[in-house]
Design a protein around this motif. Structure first.
Motif, PDB file in Angstrom:
ATOM      1  N   UNK A 172     -31.856 -24.609  -4.437  1.00 31.61           N
ATOM      2  CA  UNK A 172     -31.516 -23.346  -5.114  1.00 31.61           C
ATOM      3  C   UNK A 172     -32.681 -22.355  -5.035  1.00 31.61           C
ATOM      4  N   UNK A 173     -33.895 -22.870  -5.200  1.00 26.09           N
ATOM      5  CA  UNK A 173     -35.061 -21.995  -5.086  1.00 26.09           C
ATOM      6  C   UNK A 173     -35.175 -21.406  -3.682  1.00 26.09           C
ATOM      7  N   UNK A 174     -34.914 -22.244  -2.658  1.00 27.42           N
ATOM      8  CA  UNK A 174     -34.991 -21.755  -1.278  1.00 27.42           C
ATOM      9  C   UNK A 174     -33.903 -20.719  -1.019  1.00 27.42           C
ATOM     10  N   UNK A 175     -32.704 -20.975  -1.534  1.00 26.68           N
ATOM     11  CA  UNK A 175     -31.619 -19.989  -1.360  1.00 26.68           C
ATOM     12  C   UNK A 175     -31.975 -18.663  -2.031  1.00 26.68           C
ATOM     13  N   UNK A 176     -32.623 -18.763  -3.192  1.00 28.86           N
ATOM     14  CA  UNK A 176     -33.040 -17.537  -3.881  1.00 28.86           C
ATOM     15  C   UNK A 176     -34.044 -16.766  -3.038  1.00 28.86           C
ATOM     16  N   UNK A 177     -34.978 -17.508  -2.398  1.00 29.44           N
ATOM     17  CA  UNK A 177     -35.963 -16.863  -1.530  1.00 29.44           C
ATOM     18  C   UNK A 177     -35.269 -16.238  -0.319  1.00 29.44           C
ATOM     19  N   UNK A 178     -34.229 -16.886   0.189  1.00 30.31           N
ATOM     20  CA  UNK A 178     -33.475 -16.313   1.302  1.00 30.31           C
ATOM     21  C   UNK A 178     -32.848 -14.977   0.903  1.00 30.31           C
ATOM     22  N   UNK A 179     -32.245 -14.940  -0.282  1.00 28.12           N
ATOM     23  CA  UNK A 179     -31.608 -13.701  -0.756  1.00 28.12           C
ATOM     24  C   UNK A 179     -32.637 -12.592  -0.885  1.00 28.12           C
ATOM     25  N   UNK A 180     -33.805 -12.910  -1.424  1.00 31.15           N
ATOM     26  CA  UNK A 180     -34.857 -11.915  -1.561  1.00 31.15           C
ATOM     27  C   UNK A 180     -35.277 -11.379  -0.203  1.00 31.15           C
ATOM     28  N   UNK A 181     -35.410 -12.268   0.795  1.00 32.65           N
ATOM     29  CA  UNK A 181     -35.786 -11.831   2.134  1.00 32.65           C
ATOM     30  C   UNK A 181     -34.698 -10.954   2.753  1.00 32.65           C
ATOM     31  N   UNK A 225     -30.330 -11.368   9.102  1.00 26.16           N
ATOM     32  CA  UNK A 225     -30.332 -12.764   9.529  1.00 26.16           C
ATOM     33  C   UNK A 225     -31.724 -13.226   9.976  1.00 26.16           C
ATOM     34  N   UNK A 226     -32.627 -12.296  10.145  1.00 25.45           N
ATOM     35  CA  UNK A 226     -33.995 -12.652  10.544  1.00 25.45           C
ATOM     36  C   UNK A 226     -34.759 -13.095   9.305  1.00 25.45           C
ATOM     37  N   UNK A 227     -35.059 -14.388   9.277  1.00 28.50           N
ATOM     38  CA  UNK A 227     -35.761 -14.975   8.138  1.00 28.50           C
ATOM     39  C   UNK A 227     -37.079 -15.591   8.600  1.00 28.50           C
ATOM     40  N   UNK A 228     -38.039 -15.748   7.711  1.00 25.83           N
ATOM     41  CA  UNK A 228     -39.300 -16.405   8.085  1.00 25.83           C
ATOM     42  C   UNK A 228     -39.056 -17.835   8.582  1.00 25.83           C
ATOM     43  N   UNK A 229     -39.748 -18.269   9.633  1.00 33.01           N
ATOM     44  CA  UNK A 229     -39.533 -19.628  10.184  1.00 33.01           C
ATOM     45  C   UNK A 229     -39.756 -20.735   9.155  1.00 33.01           C
ATOM     46  N   UNK A 230     -40.776 -20.569   8.303  1.00 35.98           N
ATOM     47  CA  UNK A 230     -41.033 -21.610   7.303  1.00 35.98           C
ATOM     48  C   UNK A 230     -39.852 -21.772   6.364  1.00 35.98           C
ATOM     49  N   UNK A 231     -39.234 -20.666   6.008  1.00 35.94           N
ATOM     50  CA  UNK A 231     -38.100 -20.722   5.091  1.00 35.94           C
ATOM     51  C   UNK A 231     -36.927 -21.470   5.730  1.00 35.94           C
ATOM     52  N   UNK A 232     -36.699 -21.225   7.005  1.00 35.18           N
ATOM     53  CA  UNK A 232     -35.621 -21.927   7.720  1.00 35.18           C
ATOM     54  C   UNK A 232     -35.907 -23.425   7.786  1.00 35.18           C
ATOM     55  N   UNK A 233     -37.169 -23.784   8.073  1.00 39.01           N
ATOM     56  CA  UNK A 233     -37.551 -25.192   8.162  1.00 39.01           C
ATOM     57  C   UNK A 233     -37.383 -25.888   6.823  1.00 39.01           C
ATOM     58  N   UNK A 234     -37.872 -25.241   5.749  1.00 42.39           N
ATOM     59  CA  UNK A 234     -37.746 -25.842   4.425  1.00 42.39           C
ATOM     60  C   UNK A 234     -36.284 -26.032   4.044  1.00 42.39           C
ATOM     61  N   UNK A 235     -35.456 -25.070   4.406  1.00 42.06           N
ATOM     62  CA  UNK A 235     -34.041 -25.152   4.066  1.00 42.06           C
ATOM     63  C   UNK A 235     -33.375 -26.341   4.762  1.00 42.06           C
TER      64      UNK A 235
END
Length: 592
Positions: free
Chosen positions: A281-290, A302-312
């Protein structure tokens, strides 16, 4: 007895120990092996032996790994456990001594040469380092009466799990646990362990007084002193996305005094799933913010930071493992404590271990200002004072598989069979004490099979003088060795030039145990005649009857007076067959 101890640094919150005994973190050790580490927490220790994992096939390794995963899943959140791997030097250097004394006879020159060879091989081996493996587990309880049945039940379950893996295990009693602790606090193996339970009554000392070193000194930030020895406590920072089962193997193969400790705490399954969902849920929240930032900045959301994609992806895979696979969540503390006689040797050992860790994309970090906590956490007590934990699943934790290769090192009148290719230890065994005493030498031509057999013959001759050595030598390559050792050479040949003959009719009345020796001899003669007569069908029933009757007839005089000169020979059987009236008897006699 009140050895000194020095303690300082933030890790002890300003408290200074008054004696070395106060550094040892337990309250009471009982005779049956139960230790009261602190009020409301009791532990027990099981020692287990190695099994062949490194040399096993891929299928067997997978089976062992799956079994080890099931072993780890047995522990619940109320049952923390500690895996300890202790490399320490045995008292007096190498464990094995050459026990072939000079006999002052004609074979002393052979003894001297063989003893020199054994000493060279033992010096090359790692037998100066004794590797021990323990698992320590604890249960919270209000008192000893409540803790004892719980620990007994867990002990039985753990030993049953080890038995399924093929590893022999046993529970340590109180004296054995104290001996292990004494070895950890007296490196080098120079000081013997002297303790018995009546000594407590006689001397008025406690169990800690018998195991405490001369002094502790934890005033330095990155090292500590253990009597005259130097020590360093470190922890393994696991950064690799995938680990190898070779990491622990390479650490334990080092020729250094050290203790590798894995403190494992199981996380409740529901709590682990809830925690993982919270992270997602925290990662999804960070995705929404990005994505909001992307819309405001005017570029593709759709362009998100690579670390965020990996963590997800990793969090989603972890949740799937916890929910659909037989995986649990563990909190792992991996510590390494090195001990060396000099500071330079200590730094070299730590540097070597750091290199091994880096090879597997991990890092060995020194426990700055936590040397005392690191050392006490390595003691086989089940107490973890280090709050550095790494969350791992069952399969990730099981990759630190504690098995290497089973050693074959027997004490007593054991024979030398070479070097273990993996552990570099000498192989000493008495095959008569193994489950299957038979042995074979297998190898390609020229690989040394005959030499190995001759070496074992010499070893048996020198070490076990009461054993019989019988050699069947069709190619005549062993008789020079037998002559040198004063043995007897019996030459057998189809021609009469050999001068030695075998009497197949020879009988020993004692060799049949509880059976009739004459019946066994009759069966042997029947088999011999069947080979001689040959043919597709062998002997006819009438021929078998005739032979059996003749055999019993010719042995009757010998059994009445068992003198060696009255022993029947094949000529007697031939003559007796000719006396029979049946034509089948003459056929067998003609074949003979």
């Amino acid at each position: 007895m009140n050895p000194r101890a020095k303690s300082a640094g933030p890790g002890r919150a300003g408290r200074r120990s008054l004696s070395a005994q106060q550094t040892i973190p337990y309250v009471e050790m009982l005779k049956d092996g139960i230790c009261r580490v602190r009020e409301g927490f009791y532990t027990k220790t099981i020692s287990y032996e190695d099994i062949n994992y490194s040399v096993a096939s891929s299928e067997d390794q997978s089976a062992i790994f799956d079994g080890w995963c099931g072993f780890l899943n047995y522990f619940d959140s109320a049952l923390p456990f500690q895996l300890s791997f202790i490399n320490h030097r045995s008292r007096g250097g190498s464990r094995y001594k050459v026990n072939i004394p000079m006999a002052h006879d004609d074979f002393d020159s052979i003894r001297g040469e063989y003893v020199d060879m054994l000493k060279r091989q033992i010096a090359r081996s790692n037998n100066g380092i004794v590797r021990s493996k323990y698992i320590t587990f604890g249960v919270p309880a209000d008192g000893l009466e409540t803790a004892r049945p719980r620990l007994e039940r867990v002990s039985s379950d753990i030993m049953g799990n080890f038995k399924k893996l093929g590893a022999h295990s046993r529970v340590l009693n109180g004296r054995e646990r104290l001996e292990v602790l004494h070895g950890q606090m007296h490196p080098g193996g120079r000081e013997p362990f002297r303790f018995s339970w009546p000594d407590i009554v006689k001397t008025g000392m406690g169990t800690k007084d018998f195991i405490a070193p001369d002094s502790f000194d934890f005033t330095a930030a990155r090292t500590f002193r253990l009597g005259r020895f130097w020590g360093a406590a470190s922890y393994l920072q696991i950064m690799a996305s995938e680990l190898s089962d070779k990491l622990l193997l390479e650490l334990l193969e080092l020729d250094a005094e050290m203790t590798v400790t894995l403190h494992v705490q199981t996380v409740d399954q529901l709590k682990a799933i809830k925690m993982t969902k919270g992270k997602i849920s925290d990662i999804d929240k960070m995705k929404v913010e990005e994505q909001k930032k992307a819309v405001r900045a005017g570029y593709d959301m759709e362009i998100l930071p690579p670390d965020l994609i990996t963590y997800s992806k990793d969090a989603a895979a972890l949740l799937a493992d916890l929910q659909s696979r037989n995986e649990r969540m563990f909190l792992l503390t991996f510590t390494v404590v090195n001990i060396a006689p000099t500071r330079q040797k200590l730094e070299n050992d730590v540097f070597t271990i750091s290199g091994i860790a880096q090879k597997y994309n991990c890092a060995l970090k020194r426990l700055d200002w936590q040397q005392e906590q690191g050392f006490t956490s390595s003691l086989v007590l089940g107490d973890n004072a280090i709050e550095i934990q790494r969350g791992m699943t069952t399969s990730s934790t099981a990759i630190f598989i504690p098995f290497m290769t089973k050693e074959l090192r027997m004490d007593g009148a054991a024979l030398y069979y070479g070097m273990n290719a993996l552990s570099n230890n000498v192989i000493m065994a008495d095959r008569k004490r193994l489950k299957n005493p038979n042995g074979l030498f297998l190898g390609t031509p020229g690989s040394g099979k005959s030499f190995a057999a001759k070496r074992e013959i010499v070893n048996v001759f020198l070490s076990l003088p009461d054993d019989d050595i019988i050699i069947a030598d069709p190619e005549g390559e062993y008789y020079p060795l037998v002559n040198r050792l004063g043995g007897q050479v019996v030459r057998l040949s189809p021609s009469a030039t050999a001068g030695t003959f075998i009497n197949p009719m020879d009988i020993n009345p004692n060799y049949a145990d509880d059976e009739d020796p004459l019946s066994l001899k009759s069966d042997f003669i029947l088999s011999l005649c069947e080979l001689i007569v040959g043919g597709r069908s062998g002997l006819a029933p009438v021929e078998k009857t005739v032979i059996d009757r003749c055999v019993r007839t010719i042995y009757r005089p010998y059994l009445a007076d068992p003198a060696p000169e009255r022993m029947p020979i094949l000529q007697d059987l031939y003559d007796e067959l000719l006396k029979q009236s049946e034509p089948e008897a003459r056929r067998v006699a003609s074949a003979l």
